[in-house]
Design an enzyme around this catalytic site. Structure first.
Site, PDB file in Angstrom:
ATOM      1  N   ASN A 108       0.882  -1.173   0.000  1.00  0.00           N
ATOM      2  CA  ASN A 108       0.000   0.000   0.000  1.00  0.00           C
ATOM      3  C   ASN A 108       0.915   1.217   0.000  1.00  0.00           C
ATOM      4  O   ASN A 108       1.511   1.546   1.022  1.00  0.00           O
ATOM      5  CB  ASN A 108      -0.900  -0.030   1.247  1.00  0.00           C
ATOM      6  CG  ASN A 108      -1.711   1.253   1.401  1.00  0.00           C
ATOM      7  OD1 ASN A 108      -1.737   2.098   0.496  1.00  0.00           O
ATOM      8  ND2 ASN A 108      -2.371   1.403   2.538  1.00  0.00           N
ATOM      9  N   LYS A 110       0.178   4.209  -0.175  1.00  0.00           N
ATOM     10  CA  LYS A 110      -0.438   5.398   0.432  1.00  0.00           C
ATOM     11  C   LYS A 110      -0.188   6.610  -0.482  1.00  0.00           C
ATOM     12  O   LYS A 110      -0.162   6.444  -1.694  1.00  0.00           O
ATOM     13  CB  LYS A 110       0.075   5.590   1.862  1.00  0.00           C
ATOM     14  CG  LYS A 110      -0.129   4.303   2.695  1.00  0.00           C
ATOM     15  CD  LYS A 110      -0.015   4.487   4.169  1.00  0.00           C
ATOM     16  CE  LYS A 110      -0.294   3.141   4.852  1.00  0.00           C
ATOM     17  NZ  LYS A 110      -0.292   3.226   6.306  1.00  0.00           N
ATOM     18  N   HIS A 147      -9.667   1.060   4.704  1.00  0.00           N
ATOM     19  CA  HIS A 147      -8.397   1.267   5.415  1.00  0.00           C
ATOM     20  C   HIS A 147      -8.659   2.212   6.591  1.00  0.00           C
ATOM     21  O   HIS A 147      -9.464   3.141   6.471  1.00  0.00           O
ATOM     22  CB  HIS A 147      -7.339   1.850   4.476  1.00  0.00           C
ATOM     23  CG  HIS A 147      -5.974   1.819   5.088  1.00  0.00           C
ATOM     24  ND1 HIS A 147      -5.568   2.770   6.006  1.00  0.00           N
ATOM     25  CD2 HIS A 147      -4.946   0.944   4.964  1.00  0.00           C
ATOM     26  CE1 HIS A 147      -4.337   2.475   6.407  1.00  0.00           C
ATOM     27  NE2 HIS A 147      -3.934   1.377   5.787  1.00  0.00           N
ATOM     28  N   GLU A 171      -7.120   4.645   7.664  1.00  0.00           N
ATOM     29  CA  GLU A 171      -6.910   6.069   7.350  1.00  0.00           C
ATOM     30  C   GLU A 171      -8.129   6.650   6.638  1.00  0.00           C
ATOM     31  O   GLU A 171      -8.436   7.839   6.782  1.00  0.00           O
ATOM     32  CB  GLU A 171      -5.615   6.225   6.535  1.00  0.00           C
ATOM     33  CG  GLU A 171      -4.395   5.987   7.431  1.00  0.00           C
ATOM     34  CD  GLU A 171      -3.160   5.433   6.742  1.00  0.00           C
ATOM     35  OE1 GLU A 171      -3.068   5.509   5.505  1.00  0.00           O
ATOM     36  OE2 GLU A 171      -2.276   4.917   7.451  1.00  0.00           O
ATOM     37  N   GLU A 181      -5.581  -4.961  10.291  1.00  0.00           N
ATOM     38  CA  GLU A 181      -4.563  -3.943  10.542  1.00  0.00           C
ATOM     39  C   GLU A 181      -4.879  -3.225  11.857  1.00  0.00           C
ATOM     40  O   GLU A 181      -5.695  -2.294  11.880  1.00  0.00           O
ATOM     41  CB  GLU A 181      -4.550  -2.907   9.407  1.00  0.00           C
ATOM     42  CG  GLU A 181      -4.172  -3.487   8.066  1.00  0.00           C
ATOM     43  CD  GLU A 181      -3.551  -2.424   7.164  1.00  0.00           C
ATOM     44  OE1 GLU A 181      -2.485  -2.690   6.623  1.00  0.00           O
ATOM     45  OE2 GLU A 181      -4.128  -1.331   7.024  1.00  0.00           O
ATOM     46  N   GLY A 232       2.351   2.230  10.872  1.00  0.00           N
ATOM     47  CA  GLY A 232       3.327   3.317  10.767  1.00  0.00           C
ATOM     48  C   GLY A 232       3.971   3.698  12.081  1.00  0.00           C
ATOM     49  O   GLY A 232       4.640   4.721  12.178  1.00  0.00           O
ATOM     50  N   SER A 238       3.284  -2.213  10.347  1.00  0.00           N
ATOM     51  CA  SER A 238       4.728  -2.281  10.614  1.00  0.00           C
ATOM     52  C   SER A 238       5.348  -3.638  10.271  1.00  0.00           C
ATOM     53  O   SER A 238       6.235  -4.115  10.972  1.00  0.00           O
ATOM     54  CB  SER A 238       5.031  -1.898  12.068  1.00  0.00           C
ATOM     55  OG  SER A 238       4.622  -0.553  12.310  1.00  0.00           O
TER      56      SER A 238
HETATM   57  P1  13P Z   1       2.972   0.350   7.699  1.00  0.00           P
HETATM   58  O1  13P Z   1       3.486  -0.956   7.122  1.00  0.00           O
HETATM   59  O2  13P Z   1       3.717   1.539   7.226  1.00  0.00           O
HETATM   60  O3  13P Z   1       2.825   0.262   9.183  1.00  0.00           O
HETATM   61  O4  13P Z   1       1.479   0.535   7.120  1.00  0.00           O
HETATM   62  C1  13P Z   1       0.580  -0.493   7.219  1.00  0.00           C
HETATM   63  C2  13P Z   1      -0.626  -0.162   6.415  1.00  0.00           C
HETATM   64  O5  13P Z   1      -1.397   0.720   6.779  1.00  0.00           O
HETATM   65  C3  13P Z   1      -0.841  -0.885   5.160  1.00  0.00           C
HETATM   66  O6  13P Z   1      -2.108  -0.654   4.652  1.00  0.00           O
END
Ligand code: 13P
Length: 248
Positions: free
Chosen positions: A9, A11, A92, A94, A164, A170, A212
């Site tokens: 992803n 982002k 997601h 976010e 997740e 993150g 992560s």
């Molecule tokens: P990270 O791997 O940066 O923690 O992000 C995970 C994520 O949100 C994947 O969709």
């Protein structure tokens, strides 16, 4: 045996130049897992041009709950289909946090993707406060139920689920393999508990872990019986790390 699937992803990262380097890097070496990247909308054409004919899939990070019409700024599932998307992330954390997406909206988005022949990667996960309050199963159960209610058995047979934990995204804090396995097993069991017709769907359902995931913790996570791969944020932006996770 479910084949491992590792999805990057990106982002809101990337540029035409940086993507060209990254895509060339991940195409260069085959990985043991199936690989895919979910990229910002403007880069779908680039992925289609670079990845067609390779074993790597691509997709988007969101899709509209509407099919067409006066919805400024939205992107409809058939448009993703025009760019050869295999996958689209829906729900997601976010999107849920910054854009107020509800469980019902997420379920509708999953339905729109399936209607266009695209696999929705339905993301669920609890916040740290919810985990500490002992609400993890209630939260992910509720997020999952909205999707189970909205889709037919045949459609449920075509989705991917991603667990997740919001507190692990993150932050460099990963769920332990045992914590993740427990939630994955719970999610699979929730699908199976819907009725005997869902037993087969539950057994085959790919459930990815995200939060992560790095080259040094992927193998341990992926060794758990209900963890079928990963949804990778930060580490998907470096070809070497993404491939190492795909080989973990
Ligand atoms: P990270 O791997 O940066 O923690 O992000 C995970 C994520 O949100 C994947 O969709």
């Amino acid at each position: 045996m479910r084949q491992k699937l590792v999805i990057g992803n990106w982002k809101m990262h990337g540029s035409l130049a940086a993507n060209a380097t990254l895509l060339a890097g991940i195409k260069a070496t085959p990985a043991r897992a199936r690989l895919a990247v979910c990229v910002p909308f403007p880069y779908l054409a680039q992925c289609q041009a670079e990845l067609t004919g390779s074993s790597i899939g691509w997709g988007a990070q969101d899709v509209s709950a509407e099919t067409r019409g006066a919805f400024t700024g939205e992107v409809a599932a058939p448009m993703l289909g025009d760019f050869g998307c295999t996958y689209v992330l829906v729900g997601h954390s976010e999107r849920r946090t910054y854009h107020g997406e509800t469980d019902t909206t997420v379920a509708t988005k999953a339905l729109r993707a399936l209607e266009s022949g695209i696999v929705p990667v339905v993301c669920v996960g609890e916040t740290l406060a919810q985990r500490e309050a002992g609400e993890t199963e209630a939260v992910v159960g509720r997020q999952l139920t909205a999707v189970l209610d909205a889709l037919s058995i045949e459609q449920l047979g075509r989705i991917v689920l991603a667990y997740e934990p919001v507190w692990a995204i993150g932050t460099g804090k990963t769920a332990t393999s045992a914590q993740a396995q427990a939630v994955h097993a719970f999610l699979r069991q929730q699908v199976a508990a819907r009725g005997s017709e869902l037993a087969e769907v539950a057994a085959r359902l790919p459930i990815l872990y995200g939060g992560s995931v790095k080259p040094d913790n992927a193998a341990e996570l992926f060794s758990m019986s209900d963890i079928d791969g990963g949804l990778i944020g930060g580490a998907s932006l470096k070809a070497e790390d993404f491939l190492a996770i795909g080989n973990a």
